[in-house]
Design a protein around this motif. Structure first.
Motif, PDB file in Angstrom:
ATOM      1  N   ASP A 482      10.090  -5.833   4.495  1.00  0.00           N
ATOM      2  CA  ASP A 482      10.942  -5.447   5.614  1.00  0.00           C
ATOM      3  C   ASP A 482      10.321  -4.321   6.443  1.00  0.00           C
ATOM      4  N   HIS A 483       9.270  -3.674   5.926  1.00  0.00           N
ATOM      5  CA  HIS A 483       8.605  -2.608   6.670  1.00  0.00           C
ATOM      6  C   HIS A 483       7.726  -3.230   7.751  1.00  0.00           C
ATOM      7  N   PRO A 484       7.757  -2.740   8.969  1.00  0.00           N
ATOM      8  CA  PRO A 484       7.019  -3.385  10.065  1.00  0.00           C
ATOM      9  C   PRO A 484       5.507  -3.374   9.905  1.00  0.00           C
ATOM     10  N   ASP A 485       4.959  -2.469   9.071  1.00  0.00           N
ATOM     11  CA  ASP A 485       3.514  -2.412   8.900  1.00  0.00           C
ATOM     12  C   ASP A 485       3.003  -3.260   7.743  1.00  0.00           C
ATOM     13  N   VAL A 486       3.902  -3.951   7.041  1.00  0.00           N
ATOM     14  CA  VAL A 486       3.522  -4.707   5.850  1.00  0.00           C
ATOM     15  C   VAL A 486       3.347  -6.180   6.203  1.00  0.00           C
ATOM     16  N   GLU A 487       2.179  -6.738   5.851  1.00  0.00           N
ATOM     17  CA  GLU A 487       1.927  -8.172   6.041  1.00  0.00           C
ATOM     18  C   GLU A 487       2.162  -8.953   4.767  1.00  0.00           C
ATOM     19  N   ASP A 488       1.933  -8.343   3.614  1.00  0.00           N
ATOM     20  CA  ASP A 488       2.117  -9.045   2.341  1.00  0.00           C
ATOM     21  C   ASP A 488       2.278  -7.991   1.250  1.00  0.00           C
ATOM     22  N   LEU A 520       5.591   4.189   2.183  1.00  0.00           N
ATOM     23  CA  LEU A 520       6.151   2.933   1.674  1.00  0.00           C
ATOM     24  C   LEU A 520       7.077   3.183   0.489  1.00  0.00           C
ATOM     25  N   ARG A 521       6.720   4.130  -0.371  1.00  0.00           N
ATOM     26  CA  ARG A 521       7.606   4.474  -1.489  1.00  0.00           C
ATOM     27  C   ARG A 521       8.933   5.012  -0.957  1.00  0.00           C
ATOM     28  N   GLY A 525      12.715   3.583  -1.425  1.00  0.00           N
ATOM     29  CA  GLY A 525      13.743   4.471  -1.968  1.00  0.00           C
ATOM     30  C   GLY A 525      14.996   4.551  -1.118  1.00  0.00           C
ATOM     31  N   ARG A 526      14.894   4.217   0.162  1.00  0.00           N
ATOM     32  CA  ARG A 526      16.083   4.229   1.021  1.00  0.00           C
ATOM     33  C   ARG A 526      16.981   3.021   0.786  1.00  0.00           C
ATOM     34  N   LEU A 539      -2.906   0.273  -1.265  1.00  0.00           N
ATOM     35  CA  LEU A 539      -2.948  -0.343   0.056  1.00  0.00           C
ATOM     36  C   LEU A 539      -4.250  -1.120   0.233  1.00  0.00           C
ATOM     37  N   THR A 540      -4.161  -2.236   0.937  1.00  0.00           N
ATOM     38  CA  THR A 540      -5.341  -3.045   1.209  1.00  0.00           C
ATOM     39  C   THR A 540      -5.166  -3.725   2.557  1.00  0.00           C
TER      40      THR A 540
END
Length: 565
Positions: A482-488, A520-521, A525-526, A539-540
């Motif tokens: 759900d985070h906009p910077d996460v692709e996978d 991201l953590r 947590g939210r 991260l990769t």
């Protein structure tokens, strides 16, 4: 449990009316209880030969598009019938013998597979990502009488074929062939008026052996009968009809679908899309390997109406379309399967395209011969964490520790029973006994049922037990996605001397992202309790390792997790 219909309308009364119209006695998808226990469709084909023989009526309609080549239904059926006759009349093969199919996605793959079905052989599609030793295991296990392979796979298989005395037909190769092999291109031209060979094929005869993905051990050969595969062929037809009625459309109306097929043909998720296309006279646009830019080009060039792929590639497609300013104007459906779909996939699709593109998700396994649960349309948008409701011939049980049925709302192991289930594992009575109980298949997935909808919580073996608290990896992965910077993202457990296990995550971030592990953590947590927040985040920008079915290979990721973020 009640057989609620996977309609695109979330209204329970509307769902019940749609189900009744499709499954009542005399209706197209009426069901009966078989003598040996499972529900089966009362009408429709009983063998895959019966199923494929109806496709000749589509004649010159395009069936398979590969590069600049188009293969019509008529050309396909003539080629499959001709090859089937060669297998039986020239090679002398008999019903029940095994025919290995090992090729990249191509028209020839379909010709080879359906030739085996028309000849009464047991088709054994093999994973083209396998190494030579993995191929050797499968060949030793199934003992094929013939291998139908392309030039790319030939070096990994030729030696075993000669040693076993199996016949060898090589497709799409101009290289020198081993002794005794035949080049498909050198065979006589198919006679468009020739019928398939006259062989007896019964519903209880074996149709396919499809090897499991092997993420937790050696692949096992799941054996499906013709009756099971015929049920698998009817399941997507039912789901398509229910979807159409839910949208207020008469099933079967309008032009035939054009589907971009990104699943490898050897995977059961591909069979679900294949059966749906063949039943409607639809077209499959093929990709030999995944390339998101090429996918966009093919969608534009062929006015693709439906996309079929794993969630990871679907997310890449939506992201690339946004970057390219491509509105995906021809697309009507985005179908995902083969791995768990993050709930934000539906949100991203809806935010960009509104309700024009229907989202579809489902659940199936090698052992169910493809999708047996499905969610789509408004119901999927309203419940994006659900994999939907069962087809009419699929029964669901949420089982407790002793196999007892748990009530709605409680989490337990997902058990399935129905027409499309395999009869067991090839020559492995011990594994069959472990997986099947009284006709029920134990999936190994944790799930919960609410209002007839099934939500898969996690794989039992993926459950992280942190200091006595259960952490479902899928739940944490959904929040990360759900985070906009996460692709996978992949979440897994790593050993801890006091807690037993800790939660860890490997996250692929967008190329331009500057997000940190701590950020991201904090994001997790939210939304989730503190004990569910990954203690370690790596991260990769590289793709996560996945098998050919789209499942993340978490065993490969465990070694990459350190003790710090």
């Amino acid at each position: 449990m009640p057989h609620t219909d996977p309609s695109s309308s979330p209204d329970p009364a509307a769902l019940a009316r749609i189900e009744a119209s499709l499954t009542a006695p005399g209706a197209p998808f009426a069901v009966v209880r078989a003598e040996h226990g499972p529900l089966v469709y009362a009408h429709g084909p009983r063998t895959l030969r019966e199923f494929v023989e109806t496709t000749w009526a589509f004649g010159e309609q395009p069936f398979l598009i590969s590069g600049d080549r188009t293969c019509s239904y008529g050309e396909f059926f003539a080629a499959a019938s001709s090859l089937a006759r060669r297998l039986t009349e020239v090679y002398g093969l008999r019903p029940g013998e095994r025919a290995v199919v090992a090729m990249r996605n191509s028209p020839e793959w379909q010709i080879a597979f359906w030739a085996a079905q028309l000849a009464g052989l047991v088709a054994v599609p093999l994973n083209t990502w396998w190494t030579e030793s993995e191929f050797a295991h499968a060949l030793d296990d199934c003992e094929p009488a013939v291998l139908l392979v392309d030039g790319e796979q030939l070096p990994k298989l030729a030696g075993r074929a000669r040693g076993a005395g199996a016949r060898l037909v090589v497709f799409r190769s101009e290289d020198a062939l081993p002794p005794g092999a035949e080049r498909y291109a050198d065979l006589p031209e198919p006679d468009p008026y020739a019928a398939p060979p006259e062989v007896e094929i019964r519903p209880e005869d074996d149709s396919t052996i499809i090897y499991t993905s092997g993420t937790t051990g050696r692949p096992k050969g799941a054996v499906a009968t013709h009756l099971a595969q015929a049920g698998a062929a009817l399941n997507p037809r039912y789901q398509a009809a229910a979807s159409a009625l839910g949208r207020g459309v008469l099933p079967g109306q309008g032009p035939a679908p054009v589907t971009l097929m990104t699943f490898p043909f050897f995977h059961v998720a591909a069979f679900t899309g294949l059966y749906a296309a063949m039943a409607a006279g639809g077209t499959l646009v093929l990709m030999e390997k995944w390339d998101v830019g090429e996918a966009l080009r093919l969608i534009r060039r062929h006015a693709v109406t439906h996309y079929a792929g794993v969630p990871a590639t679907a997310l890449q497609l939506l992201a690339e379309a946004d970057r390219a300013g491509d509105g995906l104007e021809s697309l009507k459906g985005l179908n995902t399967g083969g791995a768990a779909a993050p709930p934000d996939l539906v949100a991203r699709l809806t935010a960009r395209h509104g309700e024009r593109v229907e989202p579809r998700n489902g659940y199936g396994l090698t052992e169910t011969s493809g999708g047996v649960l499905a969610a789509f349309g408004a119901a999927y948008r309203a419940h994006p964490d659900s994999v939907g409701t069962p087809t009419p011939v699929t029964e669901v049980r949420i089982a407790g520790p002793a196999g007892e049925a748990l009530p709605d709302g409680e989490t337990g192991e997902l058990w399935l029973r129905g027409q499309s289930l395999v009869r067991g594992y090839w020559r492995d009575e011990e594994a069959t006994a472990r997986a099947f109980t009284g006709g029920w298949f134990r999936t190994g997935d944790l799930a919960v049922v609410r209002d007839g909808r099934v939500a898969v919580v996690d794989r039992i073996k993926d459950l992280v037990i942190r200091g006595g608290e259960n952490v479902y990896c899928v739940e944490v992965e959904a929040v990360l996605h759900d985070h906009p910077d996460v692709e996978d993202a992949a979440v897994l457990g790593v050993p801890h001397p006091v807690l037993g296990e800790e939660v860890a995550a490997v996250v692929r971030v967008r190329p331009e992202s500057g997000v940190t592990a701590e950020a991201l953590r904090a994001h997790v947590g939210r939304s989730l309790a503190a004990f569910k927040v990954p203690a370690h985040v790596r991260l990769t920008r590289e793709p996560l390792p996945r098998n050919a079915t789209g499942k993340v290979l978490k065993r490969e990721l465990r070694d990459t997790i350190g003790t710090g973020a």
